[in-house]
Design a protein around this motif. Sequence first.
Motif, PDB file in Angstrom:
ATOM      1  N   UNK A   1     -12.771  -4.284  -1.601  1.00 36.28           N
ATOM      2  CA  UNK A   1     -12.038  -3.743  -2.592  1.00 36.28           C
ATOM      3  C   UNK A   1     -11.769  -4.184  -3.906  1.00 36.28           C
ATOM      4  N   UNK A   2     -12.273  -3.503  -5.107  1.00 32.72           N
ATOM      5  CA  UNK A   2     -11.838  -4.264  -6.195  1.00 32.72           C
ATOM      6  C   UNK A   2     -11.496  -3.352  -7.316  1.00 32.72           C
ATOM      7  N   UNK A   3     -10.449  -3.881  -8.127  1.00 32.38           N
ATOM      8  CA  UNK A   3      -9.530  -3.306  -9.216  1.00 32.38           C
ATOM      9  C   UNK A   3     -10.155  -3.719 -10.547  1.00 32.38           C
ATOM     10  N   UNK A   4     -10.454  -2.835 -11.407  1.00 33.59           N
ATOM     11  CA  UNK A   4     -10.920  -3.230 -12.582  1.00 33.59           C
ATOM     12  C   UNK A   4      -9.513  -3.173 -13.541  1.00 33.59           C
ATOM     13  N   UNK A   5      -9.219  -4.362 -14.380  1.00 39.50           N
ATOM     14  CA  UNK A   5      -7.876  -4.377 -14.978  1.00 39.50           C
ATOM     15  C   UNK A   5      -8.090  -4.343 -16.537  1.00 39.50           C
ATOM     16  N   UNK A   6      -8.994  -5.030 -17.167  1.00 41.34           N
ATOM     17  CA  UNK A   6      -9.403  -4.743 -18.585  1.00 41.34           C
ATOM     18  C   UNK A   6     -10.776  -4.870 -18.560  1.00 41.34           C
TER      19      UNK A   6
ATOM     20  N   UNK B   1      -1.779   2.514 -16.400  1.00 40.57           N
ATOM     21  CA  UNK B   1      -2.236   2.036 -15.129  1.00 40.57           C
ATOM     22  C   UNK B   1      -1.677   0.587 -15.026  1.00 40.57           C
ATOM     23  N   UNK B   2      -1.275   0.307 -13.566  1.00 43.65           N
ATOM     24  CA  UNK B   2      -0.891  -1.144 -13.461  1.00 43.65           C
ATOM     25  C   UNK B   2      -1.244  -1.292 -11.983  1.00 43.65           C
ATOM     26  N   UNK B   3      -1.358  -2.543 -11.724  1.00 44.10           N
ATOM     27  CA  UNK B   3      -1.986  -3.238 -10.408  1.00 44.10           C
ATOM     28  C   UNK B   3      -1.034  -4.232  -9.735  1.00 44.10           C
ATOM     29  N   UNK B   4      -0.990  -4.122  -8.634  1.00 46.24           N
ATOM     30  CA  UNK B   4       0.029  -5.005  -7.784  1.00 46.24           C
ATOM     31  C   UNK B   4      -0.632  -5.747  -6.552  1.00 46.24           C
ATOM     32  N   UNK B   5      -0.372  -7.151  -6.316  1.00 49.20           N
ATOM     33  CA  UNK B   5      -0.695  -7.640  -5.195  1.00 49.20           C
ATOM     34  C   UNK B   5       0.438  -7.925  -4.494  1.00 49.20           C
ATOM     35  N   UNK B   6       0.404  -7.683  -3.080  1.00 46.09           N
ATOM     36  CA  UNK B   6       1.359  -7.783  -2.267  1.00 46.09           C
ATOM     37  C   UNK B   6       1.094  -8.764  -1.117  1.00 46.09           C
ATOM     38  N   UNK B   7       1.700  -9.525  -0.671  1.00 46.51           N
ATOM     39  CA  UNK B   7       1.588 -10.452   0.499  1.00 46.51           C
ATOM     40  C   UNK B   7       2.784 -10.187   1.535  1.00 46.51           C
ATOM     41  N   UNK B   8       2.506 -10.074   2.423  1.00 41.75           N
ATOM     42  CA  UNK B   8       3.087  -9.905   3.736  1.00 41.75           C
ATOM     43  C   UNK B   8       3.124 -11.151   4.552  1.00 41.75           C
ATOM     44  N   UNK B   9       4.014 -11.794   4.933  1.00 37.79           N
ATOM     45  CA  UNK B   9       4.493 -12.911   5.553  1.00 37.79           C
ATOM     46  C   UNK B   9       5.060 -12.726   6.779  1.00 37.79           C
ATOM     47  N   UNK B  10       5.344 -13.567   7.837  1.00 39.84           N
ATOM     48  CA  UNK B  10       6.155 -13.561   8.973  1.00 39.84           C
ATOM     49  C   UNK B  10       6.864 -14.804   8.709  1.00 39.84           C
ATOM     50  N   UNK B  11       8.080 -14.771   9.613  1.00 39.75           N
ATOM     51  CA  UNK B  11       9.274 -15.644   9.382  1.00 39.75           C
ATOM     52  C   UNK B  11       9.033 -17.196   9.037  1.00 39.75           C
ATOM     53  N   UNK B  12       7.636 -17.338   9.711  1.00 42.64           N
ATOM     54  CA  UNK B  12       6.973 -18.719   9.708  1.00 42.64           C
ATOM     55  C   UNK B  12       5.798 -19.012   8.791  1.00 42.64           C
ATOM     56  N   UNK B  13       6.237 -17.989   7.673  1.00 46.77           N
ATOM     57  CA  UNK B  13       5.312 -18.099   6.561  1.00 46.77           C
ATOM     58  C   UNK B  13       3.616 -17.785   6.751  1.00 46.77           C
ATOM     59  N   UNK B  14       3.397 -17.204   7.831  1.00 47.25           N
ATOM     60  CA  UNK B  14       1.990 -16.891   8.257  1.00 47.25           C
ATOM     61  C   UNK B  14       1.740 -15.766   7.507  1.00 47.25           C
ATOM     62  N   UNK B  15       0.656 -15.802   6.853  1.00 45.45           N
ATOM     63  CA  UNK B  15       0.245 -14.521   6.084  1.00 45.45           C
ATOM     64  C   UNK B  15      -0.448 -13.488   7.167  1.00 45.45           C
ATOM     65  N   UNK B  16       0.374 -12.203   7.027  1.00 46.87           N
ATOM     66  CA  UNK B  16       0.040 -11.284   8.006  1.00 46.87           C
ATOM     67  C   UNK B  16      -0.875 -10.049   7.571  1.00 46.87           C
ATOM     68  N   UNK B  17      -0.907  -9.759   6.029  1.00 45.11           N
ATOM     69  CA  UNK B  17      -1.608  -8.759   5.444  1.00 45.11           C
ATOM     70  C   UNK B  17      -1.336  -8.886   3.740  1.00 45.11           C
ATOM     71  N   UNK B  18      -2.531  -8.495   3.141  1.00 48.91           N
ATOM     72  CA  UNK B  18      -2.781  -8.684   1.960  1.00 48.91           C
ATOM     73  C   UNK B  18      -2.935  -7.090   1.412  1.00 48.91           C
ATOM     74  N   UNK B  19      -2.499  -6.898   0.267  1.00 47.73           N
ATOM     75  CA  UNK B  19      -2.134  -5.475  -0.070  1.00 47.73           C
ATOM     76  C   UNK B  19      -2.273  -5.299  -1.525  1.00 47.73           C
ATOM     77  N   UNK B  20      -3.455  -4.662  -1.927  1.00 50.64           N
ATOM     78  CA  UNK B  20      -3.585  -4.669  -3.409  1.00 50.64           C
ATOM     79  C   UNK B  20      -3.629  -2.988  -3.899  1.00 50.64           C
TER      80      UNK B  20
END
Lengths: 137, 137, 137, 137
Positions: free
Chosen positions: A78-83, C103-122
């Motif tokens: 997945x790619x987002x174009x930002x600028x 337009x705006x774009x966000x990056x979201x990290x989901x971790x568990x309580x042990x700081x393990x990365x569960x999901x990456x969301x853009x």
Amino acid sequence: MVPADLEQFFSNDRFAAHVGIELTAAAPGRATARLQVQDHHLNAVGVVHGAAIFSLADLVFAVASNSHGTVALGVNVAISYLSAARAGTLIATAEEVSINPKLATYLIHVHDQDHKLIALFQGTVYRKREALDTVVR
Amino acid sequence: MVPADLEQFFSNDRFAAHVGIELTAAAPGRATARLQVQDHHLNAVGVVHGAAIFSLADLVFAVASNSHGTVALGVNVAISYLSAARAGTLIATAEEVSINPKLATYLIHVHDQDHKLIALFQGTVYRKREALDTVVR
Amino acid sequence: MVPADLEQFFSNDRFAAHVGIELTAAAPGRATARLQVQDHHLNAVGVVHGAAIFSLADLVFAVASNSHGTVALGVNVAISYLSAARAGTLIATAEEVSINPKLATYLIHVHDQDHKLIALFQGTVYRKREALDTVVR
Amino acid sequence: MVPADLEQFFSNDRFAAHVGIELTAAAPGRATARLQVQDHHLNAVGVVHGAAIFSLADLVFAVASNSHGTVALGVNVAISYLSAARAGTLIATAEEVSINPKLATYLIHVHDQDHKLIALFQGTVYRKREALDTVVR
């Protein structure tokens, strides 16, 4: 610095060479490359083509995901174009956000030479067991 | 058939020309293009590079989204790689799945010459008000 | 801390409440939320459902993108599932990677309580001109 | 119609039940489900929540990808939101666009009851060897 085995492997990446991408650094799970913008990278409205930006990001995705010595195949991106980018040098950096024996995921940032974020690229590979040096053609 | 105005507009797409992509048909919301696989489209393991497949799909995405006469800018894309391609001709077809005054979304299928599905590409554009013929550079 | 206006606005998010998501912090362009895993978050094989993880990430995406006081509508999202989660608390954090008037774009990290990365969301939003307080229903 | 084994397996999907999603048909590589919109599916501005739409699409993704009798795990998903939905019934349909022993990809359309396209969802799974009936918890 690019390790000799990765450098040799990716010296065979004919598409990256045709586009004009230069691999500048690699290490396990990481890679950096740059693209010096030229006329053949532009689209119909005179800005850097989305597919040229993708190609740059895709190289560091490939290098980082193949950096562990076994073959990794791109599953999706997945790619987002930002600028928009128009000239100068673009730089892509890949970081490994997750890896297990079968799958690995990478986050790639593409910046311009003024550190402006141009694109964000998130990709997953399927990891095969074959060693890299057995598959070069 | 490609309408004359779109053909002229995209004749200025220097990256698509550099990669060797040929636009074969266009109509409002639709486009088809092909890539005759050559050595410079291959990656380090000798199959068609993911970024070359992306570039092919991206052209029909651009043509279909600009086919209404105003400028459309790629916002983001998701691509899934389904099968490796090695030789022959690849064909990309774009269909418009949604359009409103500000945003439009396209689904692109990339097949090989045996009708095997190689990649699935889903992309969204932001639609500007500028007419295409005012922005060519 | 969550600013009073955002807290009031999102107190009307009935789906997030139904899922059991708790907004824990918000600031311009940023947000954090958590999900205490309960039986109703599990899928058929007894791990946290991908759609429950998505719902958690989606709340911080919504809060961060609406944090500037005008309405933002989700355009698209790409999510990668990196590790299974079974119990405990999941935490999602949103950062704004790009913003312009439309337009705006966000990056979201989901971790568990042990700081393990569960999901990456853009995710990307389309920004409307309406103020948040004019649209609550 | 839903085959008895899939129906039993997904009767254990507690999140889908909590959201209120009803599986209406399934066959190898295909599935259909519906969501009767209720107040708890709405977001802060009174339209159907993006995460509720995702949850509906995700169920048919899970059913279609597990329909071959072995466990499939979601690797990633891209969703585009095309139109807002406010009330009535939403319907999601999954089709298998590609499958091999390790990976499979699905395209899911979500429509409202007037056949308007609400969302387009593209997802990939990793296919394990375990049979479905060995993993229910």
